[in-house]
Each structure stands twice: as structure tokens, then as C-alpha cells.
Enzyme design. Sequence first.
Site, PDB file in Angstrom:
ATOM      1  N   THR A  86       0.875  -1.306  -0.065  1.00  0.00           N
ATOM      2  CA  THR A  86       0.028   0.037   0.062  1.00  0.00           C
ATOM      3  C   THR A  86       0.695   1.247   0.110  1.00  0.00           C
ATOM      4  OG1 THR A  86      -0.141   0.297   2.413  1.00  0.00           O
ATOM      5  CG2 THR A  86      -1.589  -1.221   1.437  1.00  0.00           C
ATOM      6  N   ASN A 115       3.690   0.656   8.989  1.00  0.00           N
ATOM      7  CA  ASN A 115       5.136   1.458   8.789  1.00  0.00           C
ATOM      8  C   ASN A 115       4.740   2.704   8.275  1.00  0.00           C
ATOM      9  OD1 ASN A 115       8.030   1.499   7.753  1.00  0.00           O
ATOM     10  ND2 ASN A 115       6.837   1.826   5.866  1.00  0.00           N
ATOM     11  N   LYS A 155      -7.630  -2.052  14.472  1.00  0.00           N
ATOM     12  CA  LYS A 155      -8.900  -2.275  14.639  1.00  0.00           C
ATOM     13  C   LYS A 155      -9.710  -3.015  13.411  1.00  0.00           C
ATOM     14  CE  LYS A 155     -10.371   0.964  18.117  1.00  0.00           C
ATOM     15  NZ  LYS A 155     -11.654   2.221  18.199  1.00  0.00           N
ATOM     16  N   SER A 191       8.124   1.833  15.625  1.00  0.00           N
ATOM     17  CA  SER A 191       8.394   2.909  16.304  1.00  0.00           C
ATOM     18  C   SER A 191       9.674   3.385  16.013  1.00  0.00           C
ATOM     19  CB  SER A 191       8.386   2.530  17.739  1.00  0.00           C
ATOM     20  OG  SER A 191       8.785   3.515  18.862  1.00  0.00           O
ATOM     21  N   TYR A 212       7.656  13.942  17.685  1.00  0.00           N
ATOM     22  CA  TYR A 212       8.002  12.638  16.866  1.00  0.00           C
ATOM     23  C   TYR A 212       8.300  11.510  17.872  1.00  0.00           C
ATOM     24  CZ  TYR A 212       9.706   9.098  13.642  1.00  0.00           C
ATOM     25  OH  TYR A 212       9.841   7.801  13.007  1.00  0.00           O
ATOM     26  N   LYS A 219       5.896   7.964  18.760  1.00  0.00           N
ATOM     27  CA  LYS A 219       6.449   6.880  18.876  1.00  0.00           C
ATOM     28  C   LYS A 219       6.196   6.090  20.320  1.00  0.00           C
ATOM     29  CE  LYS A 219       7.306   6.373  14.425  1.00  0.00           C
ATOM     30  NZ  LYS A 219       6.369   5.492  13.819  1.00  0.00           N
TER      31      LYS A 219
END
Length: 276
Positions: A31, A82, A115, A133, A147, A151
Site C-alpha cells: 500500500t 510502517n 481495529k 516505532s 515525533y 512513537k
Amino acid sequence: MTTWLITGCSTGLGRAFAEAVLHRGHNVVVTAREVAQVQDLAEKYPDTALPLPLDVTDDHQVTAAVGAAEERFGGVDVLVNNAGYGYRAAVEEGEDDAVRRLFETHVFGTVRTIKAVLPGMRARRTGTIVNLSSIGARICPEGSGYYSAVKAAIEALTLSLRKEVAPLGITAMVVEPGGFRTDFAGRSLTQSAVPIADYADTAGKRRKEFGTGHGRQPGDPAKAAGALIQAVESDNPPYMLLLGNDTSDGFRAALDALRAEADAWETLSRSTDFNT
């Protein structure tokens, strides 16, 4: 053969993960926000790669991607969250809209995909959820507070999730990479528009215009992909997989510093209970 759904496959670690899994003969839902950027993978692996547009901030696209995976391959066995990007700013410099977008992508985007895949994983009583992370969550550099915060939120969320889904045969894990030779420090890195001079010697040193490390990061994305697959396929996947010597060193140094501070203040910490 397992089916992986990987977000953010256009470049970087996401691309490396997708290529490695496909090379090993597994199915991958590849994707990207612009599906044309992953079309070449579908052309190379027409039977096992399913290219789909996916913006993790879009509920409809998330639901559609998981539905397409179920229709084509029967379900998602491994979800890899990711997709994301970097943002640098002193805490005071951070623009409200930019910070909200960062949380919407990293935190709420991760929640959306989790979910979406969990009902199928629960029904099959098997599955693995991998959330990306960063060592930033541990070392919290100046200029990376926001940032690091997203994470850190992902790490805490994943640990609770891991405990919730373990009795159902599902694994949840965090991957904490350091510096890898990807576009992360290039086109995937954003920053506040207006710097504040008082932070020039702290957060200011991490602004893009002063960066010199892009293209010279120590981490090899292909090796990271191999390590991820090995961890996912192991009999006992870890809660946290550290990737890179810089991450391993930084993680241990941060733990040592926290332990030293906890020891230094232990007497005061233990003084707050009711006397019995």
C-alpha cells in the site's frame, strides 16, 4: 504461505519489508498513498502482490484495504504499521495543525488498521501486528519531542494490546529502528516553518538545513527486512525488536540513565505512602 498487509510501501523500510516478504513467496498487500508507486511490485509478483491506495488517516481506505485482502487472500496474517514521516521542532515551535496531523497519521492511523484487522485475526485465532516505532521514543532528542511522543504512544499502546490479544493466539510487537539509509531524513522529514533563535543550540541543530547524515546512515534496509521476518516467524516473537547498532547502544544507555535516576531518588519516591 502467509498474507502481509504493509502500510507505507512506496520507499524506505516499508518498501524493503514488502520486497523481502514477496521474495520469500508470501502474499503482500502493498500500500501507498499513491498506488502507482507500488505498481512495479505487482508487475513483478502478479500472483502474490496486491497494490492498493492507502492513506491511514482515511477510515474508508483502511476498511477497503482490509476487505480487499480478505477477498483476494482470505485474510491478513501479519499487519505491519510502517506508514509515517518525521517532524522536527522545538516543543514551543511546533505548529498545532502539523502536530495534529502527526498524531493523526502515526497514532490514530495505527489504531485504525489494528481495529480493521483484529476481527479477522480473532476469528482465526492467529495473527501478528507489527508497529513501527523509533529509537527516538527512548532517547527523545532535542527537536524531536513530538515525533518521540507519537512513537512512545505507539509503544505503550502495543504493550497493552499484546497482553489483550495473547490469549487469543495473536501477537503484537514493536520495531524500534535507528538510522537506516532511506528517504526518512530526506523527503519524509518535515519541520516547523519558523525557528525560535533561543533554541538554536538545542533543537535548532537538528533542523534539515543543518543535517549532514542523510545518505550515510549505518542501517541497511534489506537486513532490517530480513530481521523483521525472522522475528515474526519465530516461535516467541519479542515485544520489542531493536534494529541497528545505534539503536541497541542508545536503548541501553537510556535504560541505564533512567535506572540511575530512579536509584538516586528512590528514598523520596518511597516516602509517599500512608504510614501504617
